[in-house]
Design an enzyme around this catalytic site. Structure first.
Site, mmCIF file in Angstrom:
data_model
loop_
_atom_site.group_PDB
_atom_site.id
_atom_site.type_symbol
_atom_site.label_atom_id
_atom_site.label_comp_id
_atom_site.label_asym_id
_atom_site.label_seq_id
_atom_site.Cartn_x
_atom_site.Cartn_y
_atom_site.Cartn_z
ATOM 1 N N ASN A 241 -13.534 96.442 116.171
ATOM 2 C CA ASN A 241 -14.082 97.549 115.243
ATOM 3 C C ASN A 241 -15.373 96.843 114.469
ATOM 4 O OD1 ASN A 241 -12.203 99.466 115.672
ATOM 5 N ND2 ASN A 241 -10.634 98.608 114.269
ATOM 6 N N ASN B 44 -14.065 96.448 109.520
ATOM 7 C CA ASN B 44 -14.511 97.467 109.909
ATOM 8 C C ASN B 44 -15.691 98.418 109.417
ATOM 9 O OD1 ASN B 44 -11.978 97.242 111.066
ATOM 10 N ND2 ASN B 44 -11.037 99.050 110.041
ATOM 11 N N HIS C 36 -9.778 86.888 112.994
ATOM 12 C CA HIS C 36 -10.911 87.573 112.770
ATOM 13 C C HIS C 36 -12.104 86.763 112.163
ATOM 14 C CE1 HIS C 36 -10.977 91.487 114.120
ATOM 15 N NE2 HIS C 36 -10.704 92.388 113.084
ATOM 16 N N TYR D 223 -15.834 93.914 104.499
ATOM 17 C CA TYR D 223 -14.807 93.824 105.797
ATOM 18 C C TYR D 223 -15.119 94.052 106.940
ATOM 19 C CZ TYR D 223 -11.985 92.717 101.500
ATOM 20 O OH TYR D 223 -11.538 91.888 100.332
#
Length: 193
Positions: free
Chosen positions: A113, A66, A20, A64
């Site tokens: 996301n 999201n 990610h 983060y």
């Protein structure tokens, strides 16, 4: 209005070499490659950190994944209204093989996301993006666990083979038509180079 480059990832040492965080790794490398030619000024706020030049801003959201779009609200305070067409987002893609990237002028979040959060904050999906392949998840793994897992040593060596071409694509997106950049980089496997 300056162009804004957003590399997606998660903050903190636990996530540095996870799938990610390819967006973070790419924008960090972009700055490293250009430091001797460009005067970068460090910038930070509650929701992001990064660098600023006379022509563009590089942002790593620290909220983060999201909540990546929250960085845009503070960027608007600092730079004024932000048009989606002035944004380039760099992020991981589990639908692409390791060694490939795909550049697009706009599009949906595709289940990512971080991109979904940015689309929500902008109320638009009309921004360029560089998607970097991190391979499909194995069938036995949950998607969240997969994207938060670290690259193996071999995968990490291979991901660095695509990060430099991704930086080159990023440089070209700052100055050229997105269609020309797509024609040059899409469809190639950079592990074959």
């Amino acid at each position: 209005m300056k162009k804004i480059i957003i590399g997606l990832g998660n903050p903190g040492p636990r996530y540095v070499f996870t799938r990610h965080n390819v967006g973070f790794l790419t924008v960090d490398r972009f700055v490293e490659l250009n430091k001797r030619y460009i005067d970068y000024k460090k910038i930070s706020a509650k929701t992001f950190e990064g660098f600023e030049t006379n022509e563009y801003v590089i942002v790593k959201p620290i909220t983060y994944m999201n909540l990546s779009g929250q960085s845009l609200f503070e960027l608007k305070k600092k730079y004024g209204e932000i048009e989606a067409q002035n944004i380039i987002v760099v992020y991981d893609d589990v639908e692409l093989d390791l060694g490939k990237m795909r550049i697009r002028p706009k599009g949906s979040a595709g289940g990512h996301n971080g991109v979904k959060s940015i689309i929500g904050a902008l109320n638009s999906d009309d921004f360029a993006r560089i998607r970097i392949g991190v391979n499909k998840k194995p069938p036995y793994m949950d998607l969240a666990d997969y994207v938060l897992s670290e690259f193996s040593k071999n995968e990490l060596e291979n991901i660095y083979k695509i990060i430099d071409p991704a930086c080159e694509a990023l440089e070209e997106l700052l100055n050229e038509d997105v269609q020309n950049v797509m024609n040059k980089f899409n469809g190639k496997n950079f592990l074959d180079a």
